[in-house]
Design an enzyme around this catalytic site. Structure first.
Site, short mmCIF file in Angstrom:
data_model
loop_
_atom_site.label_atom_id
_atom_site.label_comp_id
_atom_site.label_asym_id
_atom_site.label_seq_id
_atom_site.Cartn_x
_atom_site.Cartn_y
_atom_site.Cartn_z
N TYR A 55 0.85 -1.20 0.00
CA TYR A 55 0.00 0.00 0.00
C TYR A 55 0.87 1.24 0.00
O TYR A 55 1.84 1.31 0.75
CB TYR A 55 -0.93 0.02 1.22
CG TYR A 55 -2.37 -0.10 0.78
CD1 TYR A 55 -3.00 0.99 0.18
CD2 TYR A 55 -3.07 -1.28 0.92
CE1 TYR A 55 -4.31 0.88 -0.28
CE2 TYR A 55 -4.37 -1.40 0.46
CZ TYR A 55 -4.99 -0.31 -0.13
OH TYR A 55 -6.26 -0.42 -0.60
N GLU A 57 -0.46 4.89 -0.49
CA GLU A 57 -1.24 6.12 -0.72
C GLU A 57 -0.33 7.34 -0.61
O GLU A 57 0.52 7.41 0.27
CB GLU A 57 -2.37 6.22 0.31
CG GLU A 57 -3.51 5.26 0.00
CD GLU A 57 -4.64 5.34 1.02
OE1 GLU A 57 -4.56 6.16 1.95
OE2 GLU A 57 -5.60 4.57 0.87
N ASP A 201 -6.79 13.14 -25.38
CA ASP A 201 -6.86 11.77 -24.87
C ASP A 201 -6.24 10.88 -25.94
O ASP A 201 -6.87 10.61 -26.96
CB ASP A 201 -8.32 11.39 -24.60
CG ASP A 201 -8.47 9.95 -24.14
OD1 ASP A 201 -7.46 9.20 -24.17
OD2 ASP A 201 -9.60 9.57 -23.77
N THR A 227 -4.06 5.74 -21.86
CA THR A 227 -3.91 4.42 -21.27
C THR A 227 -2.46 4.00 -21.50
O THR A 227 -1.78 4.54 -22.38
CB THR A 227 -4.83 3.39 -21.94
OG1 THR A 227 -4.63 3.46 -23.36
CG2 THR A 227 -6.30 3.66 -21.63
N LYS A 230 -2.92 -0.71 -24.94
CA LYS A 230 -3.15 -0.31 -26.34
C LYS A 230 -1.79 -0.15 -27.05
O LYS A 230 -0.88 -0.90 -26.76
CB LYS A 230 -4.02 0.95 -26.41
CG LYS A 230 -5.36 0.75 -25.64
CD LYS A 230 -6.38 1.84 -25.88
CE LYS A 230 -7.61 1.59 -25.03
NZ LYS A 230 -8.63 2.63 -25.13
N ARG A 236 -2.20 -2.83 -18.33
CA ARG A 236 -3.47 -2.09 -18.27
C ARG A 236 -3.32 -1.02 -17.22
O ARG A 236 -2.91 -1.28 -16.09
CB ARG A 236 -4.60 -3.03 -17.82
CG ARG A 236 -4.95 -4.05 -18.82
CD ARG A 236 -6.35 -4.57 -18.57
NE ARG A 236 -7.27 -3.89 -19.42
CZ ARG A 236 -7.45 -4.21 -20.70
NH1 ARG A 236 -6.78 -5.18 -21.25
NH2 ARG A 236 -8.31 -3.56 -21.43
C1 LIG Z 1 -9.64 2.99 -24.28
C2 LIG Z 1 -9.91 4.42 -24.11
C3 LIG Z 1 -10.12 4.98 -22.84
C4 LIG Z 1 -10.41 4.20 -21.59
O1 LIG Z 1 -9.63 3.26 -21.21
P1 LIG Z 1 -10.06 2.13 -20.15
O2 LIG Z 1 -8.73 1.73 -19.65
O3 LIG Z 1 -10.78 1.10 -20.94
O4 LIG Z 1 -10.91 2.76 -19.10
C5 LIG Z 1 -10.23 6.35 -22.74
N1 LIG Z 1 -10.18 7.12 -23.83
C6 LIG Z 1 -10.04 6.62 -25.06
C7 LIG Z 1 -10.01 7.55 -26.22
C8 LIG Z 1 -9.91 5.25 -25.24
O5 LIG Z 1 -9.80 4.76 -26.48
#
Ligand SMILES: *Cc1c(COP(=O)(O)O)cnc(C)c1O
Length: 417
Positions: A55, A57, A201, A227, A230, A236
């Site tokens: 932990y 925090e 994003d 993220t 991807k 993740r």
């Molecule tokens: C995949 C994605 C997210 C969210 O990701 P999670 O890890 O699935 O919550 C946010 N924004 C965009 C543009 C995405 O493609």
């Protein structure tokens, strides 16, 4: 293969069986979902490491629990490598995933009821960019921009007009299903013109940006979320990058605003993934991912497939199957039978429903990690065409599955023996 995970096998054969079958599925089939990828063995080991026990925090040097000397090492490594990779002033590597990262940004910079502007979900946006039933849509007033009905591209003059009309406090530039580059500079100009905060994003394209294959929005934006899975090919999870002036607000919004203890095993894995992304080989990977997507989309167009906007600048493409007389759901299921995993997807101005939309979305990050190149894309387009033309022919689909398995056996998946 049953002794691959001996400890799990010995204690919990039910989970071990599911894991073994998933390993088979991942190595014998083709993964074309553009948000998926294969992490390396070091990233996998970090995720499964004893850092999960701790932990922590707070932030490095300012924690609420004892015993932080090694956790601080990995979190600082992750932060500093992310800064180097993207040229960011400030980085928070604690968000559990992309959706919590976006939520933290909104919580940090907005009041409930403020106006936000994002790309509409069925035009390629993400649920967290203001879908009415999501937290973002319920908490803020949403003005959604769309792609043009003819070109299927974002028209920046329309974005500008919408921004001038609605004076959003935050403009979100980013997507989950859009195959063209975004004009970061123009987004910045529009944000400045209306006095909005600009957030990018880059969840889908972070790896392509880190590898230098796409333009980096960090210099143009107040905040950039991504993220770490991807195209970035890490665990993740997610991170938030921002200008120094927003650092305090962002950090406070992540912890204690939204989250409790950070997942330090995932943060250790992020540090490793960022080191991998700093390696010259990752430049090659990101470039090849785009070359593969472009080769695949060109070959598919030669077979008469209707690729939205007529091609791709990144790792993904969206196909409207209306002219093939098959729905997105039917195509997804037929491709599954042939060992090819894709996701059904609405296309802009879709007349069908999200559960059975008109299109499918394909991407090349995972197959490029396996080492596939343009020659395999040519083959793959032919197989996809065969599947779509024979979607009701179980015998033919089984035959194609055999062919897919044969090709896959030559391209090992990292992390699977
Ligand atoms: C995949 C994605 C997210 C969210 O990701 P999670 O890890 O699935 O919550 C946010 N924004 C965009 C543009 C995405 O493609």
């Amino acid at each position: 293969m049953s002794n691959v995970h001996p400890a799990i096998q010995a204690f919990d054969p039910a989970v071990a069986d599911a894991l073994r079958h998933e390993e088979e599925r991942q190595s014998e089939g083709l993964e074309l979902i553009p948000s998926e990828n294969y992490v390396s063995q070091p990233v996998l080991e970090a995720m499964g490491s004893i850092f999960t026990n701790k932990y922590s925090e707070g932030y490095p040097g300012k924690r609420y629990y004892g015993g932080q000397e090694f956790v601080d090492v990995v979190e600082n490594l992750a932060i500093n490598r992310a800064k180097e990779l993207f040229g960011a002033e400030h980085v928070n590597v604690q968000p559990y995933s992309g959706s919590p990262a976006n939520t933290a940004v909104y919580f940090a910079l907005l009041n409930f009821g403020d106006t936000i502007m994002g790309l509409k979900l069925d035009h390629g946006g993400h649920i967290t960019h203001g879908l009415p039933i999501s937290f973002s849509g319920k908490s803020y007033k949403v003005v959604a921009y769309e792609v043009d009905e003819v070109t299927k591209r974002i028209d920046m003059e329309k974005v500008r007009a919408l921004a001038i009309e609605n004076k959003p406090k935050l403009i979100i530039a980013g997507f989950s299903a859009y195959s063209r580059s975004l004009d970061w500079k123009k987004f910045r100009e529009i944000a400045d013109e209306v006095g909005a905060i600009l957030m990018a994003d880059i969840a889908h394209i972070a790896g392509l940006i880190a590898g230098g294959a796409l333009e980096n929005p960090v210099p143009y934006c107040d905040v950039v979320t991504t993220t770490t899975h991807k195209t970035l090919r890490g665990p993740r999870g997610a991170m938030i990058m921002c200008k120094e002036k927003y650092a305090k607000a962002i950090d406070r919004a992540v912890f204690p605003g939204l989250q409790g203890g950070p997942h330090e095993n995932m943060i250790a894995a992020k540090a490793i993934a960022f080191k991998e992304a700093l390696d010259p080989a990752f430049k090659e990977y990101s470039k090849q991912t785009i070359l593969n997507a472009q080769a695949l989309s060109t070959e598919l167009m030669n077979f008469g497939f209707d690729i939205m906007s007529g091609g791709t600048d990144n790792h993904l493409m969206l196909i409207d199957l209306t002219n093939k007389n098959v729905t997105g759901k039917q195509a997804q299921e037929a491709l599954d039978f042939a060992g090819i995993t894709v996701n059904k997807n609405t296309v802009p101005f879709d007349k069908r429903s999200p559960m059975d939309p008109s299109g499918i979305r394909l991407g090349t990050p995972a197959i490029t990690t396996r080492g596939m190149k343009e020659a395999e894309m040519k083959w793959l387009a032919r197989v996809i065409n065969d599947v779509v033309n024979n979607w009701e022919n179980a015998e033919k689909l089984a035959e194609l599955k055999g062919e897919v398995k044969g090709v896959c056996s030559k391209f090992p998946v990292p992390g699977i023996n």
